[in-house]
Design an enzyme around this catalytic site. Structure first.
Site, PDB file in Angstrom:
ATOM      1  N   LYS A 124       0.356 -10.973   6.836  1.00 26.80           N
ATOM      2  CA  LYS A 124       0.378 -12.071   5.566  1.00 26.80           C
ATOM      3  C   LYS A 124       0.407 -13.430   5.955  1.00 26.80           C
ATOM      4  O   LYS A 124      -0.328 -14.513   5.533  1.00 26.80           O
ATOM      5  CB  LYS A 124       1.423 -11.945   4.609  1.00 26.80           C
ATOM      6  CG  LYS A 124       1.038 -10.522   3.700  1.00 26.80           C
ATOM      7  CD  LYS A 124       2.316 -10.557   2.495  1.00 26.80           C
ATOM      8  CE  LYS A 124       2.222  -9.146   1.974  1.00 26.80           C
ATOM      9  NZ  LYS A 124       3.507  -9.164   0.947  1.00 26.80           N
ATOM     10  N   LYS A 203      -6.147   0.543   3.938  1.00 26.80           N
ATOM     11  CA  LYS A 203      -5.198   1.143   3.122  1.00 26.80           C
ATOM     12  C   LYS A 203      -5.736   0.711   1.608  1.00 26.80           C
ATOM     13  O   LYS A 203      -6.248  -0.491   1.082  1.00 26.80           O
ATOM     14  CB  LYS A 203      -3.963   0.524   3.216  1.00 26.80           C
ATOM     15  CG  LYS A 203      -2.679   1.055   2.472  1.00 26.80           C
ATOM     16  CD  LYS A 203      -1.604   0.369   2.678  1.00 26.80           C
ATOM     17  CE  LYS A 203      -0.724  -0.039   1.256  1.00 26.80           C
ATOM     18  NZ  LYS A 203       0.277  -0.588   1.327  1.00 26.80           N
ATOM     19  N   LYS A 206      -4.934  -3.325  -4.031  1.00 27.69           N
ATOM     20  CA  LYS A 206      -6.013  -4.142  -5.224  1.00 27.69           C
ATOM     21  C   LYS A 206      -6.484  -5.392  -4.487  1.00 27.69           C
ATOM     22  O   LYS A 206      -7.701  -5.596  -4.986  1.00 27.69           O
ATOM     23  CB  LYS A 206      -4.704  -4.786  -6.041  1.00 27.69           C
ATOM     24  CG  LYS A 206      -5.328  -5.440  -7.195  1.00 27.69           C
ATOM     25  CD  LYS A 206      -4.812  -4.871  -8.829  1.00 27.69           C
ATOM     26  CE  LYS A 206      -5.322  -5.830  -9.703  1.00 27.69           C
ATOM     27  NZ  LYS A 206      -5.011  -5.174 -11.169  1.00 27.69           N
TER      28      LYS A 206
END
Ligand code: TRP
Length: 351
Positions: A124, A203, A206
């Protein structure tokens, strides 16, 4: 079951479970198979707490105006998927301020190097131009979530295992310093370890746009599945394929009967069926599996005040426990508020 679990079972006390999910709005089938299905099963057997973790969600850029709907939709989908407030406690993390209070405390025993090593942090942080400290401290808040309820079992997807290992380390360090009080929780990984997205590569997530939402219509599901990636060896309808490396076949394993799985695997290997045939059958099976969830969600959407009431009651139950844990943690740390004036009993005032 650990030694503690065995002891509690003998005492007739159910082991406590905690898990959390970010308010991403609607759940997708990856969340469902990877974690939520497991939660639904656990609520019959354990004392379960499930948090919609909005304080975690604000560690990346987001639109404040959208957050209430994201939280509400997640609650609605979880209830539709089978979480039952009579059996478990469902709540919103920011409704229980003790989560952030305990997180601060746990920060003081968490090694910085461990936080910097977390895979999810590195991923991230690599995407952000400027990295907020909250992204680094994310697993500390996660530790607070679990330890606040002194939960011993944590059902999560495989990507969270590293975080829970760190939670155990944080509990060990706090206990070593202030006395044995916070149990080291154990990970429970469900049968569906890692669900890939419809791109067959990353994976299901969203933010990558490779999902099937739990509440999507049959038409939407078909539109997405139709273009899902399959075994690249099947260039034309007549080329045989290998179901073992095909992500569409993986989904058949979770949604189709043994007969349909055999039909799909055999048809793929012999080129008796095309990828579209295989996907059509899968779409029908997914639609059938999700239909009751979708219907419950549509029903609940008509009664938003009921969803809000369930969340409010959940938060109340949480706070009763959370207050006790934080009071004991602070007592052991010498943070007792002993300089506040002590209220005099009424009788003493009257004389
Ligand atoms: N970090 C978890 C995720 O992204 C969500 C989460 C927050 C969680 N707190 C938790 C999971 C506590 C288990 C226990 O999936």
């Amino acid at each position: 079951m650990g030694a503690r679990g065995a002891m509690e079972a003998m005492a007739g006390k159910r082991e406590r479970v905690f898990s959390g999910i970010q308010p991403s709005g609607e759940l997708h089938i990856g969340n469902y198979l990877g974690a939520v299905q497991n939660w639904v099963q656990m609520q019959d057997q354990y004392e379960c707490f499930f948090g919609i973790v909005d304080h975690h969600a604000i560690t990346v850029p987001y639109e404040p105006a959208e957050m209430p709907a994201r939280v509400f939709d997640m609650a609605l989908t979880l209830l539709a998927a089978g979480l039952d407030p009579r059996k478990c406690t469902l709540f919103v993390q920011s409704d229980v301020p003790e989560h952030t209070e305990l997180a601060w405390i746990l920060n003081t025993v968490t090694p910085l190097g461990d936080l910097e090593r977390m895979t999810q942090f590195k991923e991230k942080a690599g995407r952000e131009a400027s990295v907020p400290a909250g992204l680094l401290n994310y697993p500390v808040l996660q530790a607070a979530d679990i330890l606040l309820y002194r939960a011993t079992l944590v059902p999560v997807g495989e990507d969270q295992v590293q975080h829970i290992e760190l939670v155990r380390e944080i509990a060990r360090r706090w206990n070593a310093r202030y006395g044995e009080y916070l149990p080291e929780p154990q990970v429970v990984v469900g049968p569906a370890r890692r669900i890939l997205g419809l791109d067959g590569k990353a994976k299901m997530s969203k933010s990558l746009g490779n999902t099937i939402g739990l509440l999507e219509s049959p038409e939407e599901i078909w539109a997405k599945l139709k273009v899902a990636v399959t075994d690249p060896a099947r260039v034309t309808r007549r080329d045989p394929g290998n179901p073992d490396i095909c992500n569409v076949f993986t989904l058949h394993r979770y949604f189709s009967s043994p007969q349909d799985q055999a039909w799909s695997a055999h048809g793929c290997r012999t080129a008796a069926i095309g990828c579209l045939d295989c996907k059509r059958r899968l779409a029908d099976n997914i639609v059938a599996a999700l239909r009751p969830i979708r219907e419950r969600a549509l029903e609940l959407r008509e009664r938003p005040e009921e969803v809000r009431r369930m969340l409010a009651e959940g938060a109340e139950r949480c706070r009763a426990i959370a207050r006790e844990t934080v009071a004991e943690v602070k007592r052991r740390m010498g943070l007792t508020g002993s300089f506040l004036p002590v209220a005099k009993p009424a009788a003493a005032i009257r004389t």
